[in-house]
Motif scaffolding. Sequence first.
Motif, PDB file in Angstrom:
ATOM      1  N   GLU A 109       0.822  -1.212   0.000  1.00 46.90           N
ATOM      2  CA  GLU A 109       0.000   0.000   0.000  1.00 46.90           C
ATOM      3  C   GLU A 109       0.853   1.258   0.000  1.00 46.90           C
ATOM      4  O   GLU A 109       0.639   2.169  -0.807  1.00 46.90           O
ATOM      5  N   PHE A 110       1.855   1.326   0.885  1.00 48.78           N
ATOM      6  CA  PHE A 110       2.647   2.542   1.035  1.00 48.78           C
ATOM      7  C   PHE A 110       3.320   2.914  -0.287  1.00 48.78           C
ATOM      8  O   PHE A 110       4.175   2.196  -0.789  1.00 48.78           O
ATOM      9  N   MET A 111       2.904   4.007  -0.867  1.00 49.03           N
ATOM     10  CA  MET A 111       3.434   4.543  -2.113  1.00 49.03           C
ATOM     11  C   MET A 111       3.433   3.509  -3.245  1.00 49.03           C
ATOM     12  O   MET A 111       4.270   3.560  -4.145  1.00 49.03           O
ATOM     13  N   SER A 112       2.484   2.594  -3.203  1.00 45.41           N
ATOM     14  CA  SER A 112       2.372   1.605  -4.272  1.00 45.41           C
ATOM     15  C   SER A 112       1.979   2.289  -5.575  1.00 45.41           C
ATOM     16  O   SER A 112       1.035   3.077  -5.612  1.00 45.41           O
ATOM     17  N   GLN A 113       2.684   1.968  -6.642  1.00 45.75           N
ATOM     18  CA  GLN A 113       2.381   2.553  -7.952  1.00 45.75           C
ATOM     19  C   GLN A 113       1.317   1.748  -8.693  1.00 45.75           C
ATOM     20  O   GLN A 113       0.917   2.138  -9.795  1.00 45.75           O
ATOM     21  N   THR A 114       0.846   0.649  -8.103  1.00 45.03           N
ATOM     22  CA  THR A 114      -0.085  -0.221  -8.811  1.00 45.03           C
ATOM     23  C   THR A 114      -1.430  -0.394  -8.131  1.00 45.03           C
ATOM     24  O   THR A 114      -2.361  -0.927  -8.731  1.00 45.03           O
ATOM     25  N   ILE A 115      -1.563   0.038  -6.888  1.00 46.43           N
ATOM     26  CA  ILE A 115      -2.792  -0.232  -6.154  1.00 46.43           C
ATOM     27  C   ILE A 115      -3.999   0.485  -6.770  1.00 46.43           C
ATOM     28  O   ILE A 115      -5.109  -0.045  -6.796  1.00 46.43           O
TER      29      ILE A 115
END
Length: 346
Positions: free
Chosen positions: A129-135
Amino acid sequence: MNTFNTVVYQTNVVMNILLLGVTAALLLRYLLFASSALLLLWVNTGCEHDCLDQYLAGPPNHTSPLLLETVREHFLTPPPSKPDNSTFQIDEPVWARLVDWNLVQESLKEIWEGQPPGVFVEVGASDGEFMSQTIMLERNLGWTGLLVEPDPRAFTILQGRRRRAWTSPLCVHNLPPCSRRYWLRDIEEDLPNHFKQLLMARSKLNDYTMQGDEERGGTIMVPCVPLSTILLAANITSIDLLTTATGVDEDETRMSDVIHSRKFDIKTLLIHFPAGRLFNEPYPRIKGYILDMGHSTLQIKIYVKHSHCQLLSNDECKKMKHYDSLEACLKYFCFNFLTVYSHKRS
């Protein structure tokens, strides 16, 4: 008495030679084990003798059927049967504006919204989740894919997120399969959760640890393979977005076995470069890809494969041209560079 002493001496010599031989054999076994113990089935107790020939041969080729089977069975977890399908609001996280993360998400939405759901691969997925570029792509646009994260603490949290993706605890490098030392940043328990996420995301291969950080964490051994090994084991060869944020400045080299291989078709790359790298090379080139200036930020760069350049425009493809220094500095902060790359209509 002299004869007795001679016999004792000779016995001690023989025992020392035997001990030295046993020590050398154990050392050789350890070296072989350390390079492949976490990846190769034949180092398991039940297989050690039956697979001796393969064991002594050392780590296999990164695309060997045995290695792919091992990764598939022991280092890949399929998507959950009941994934979290809730909508993800990109402006809600307290870290949304960190390193222009939310601006990049808006850019990805602009590129991919209205198109069929795609496939992503995220290297350095942290806790999912944290700074995920794909969520956002997954929750809002229906994508699926693969999330790779070697930090065991973050990986445990990642699996609890119920992401609609395969997950793998392997580390990615462009060397033969082996175990490498991985630095884990210590986490202070009394910190807010988002600060804990930030500290955890700093973990990386020990070779790339910043000077002075050694005392702020500890190290473990993690299994590492080329990215192509993980993708082939997961049967993923067509990728709409390959993104990485490992905290080091060689990510495009680390993934070169995939980026420059004809076995894989990767439409877009998203790379989070460390600031230090960009002071020397503000807009790194990647052969076969166009740097999408319109959707990139100062530290996060988006590249589009030449054969998929229609993603940059609905009507026609664009070609690279050079800005001069003045134009570049008007558009971006000028880090003492001469040219940046953008596009113009052909």
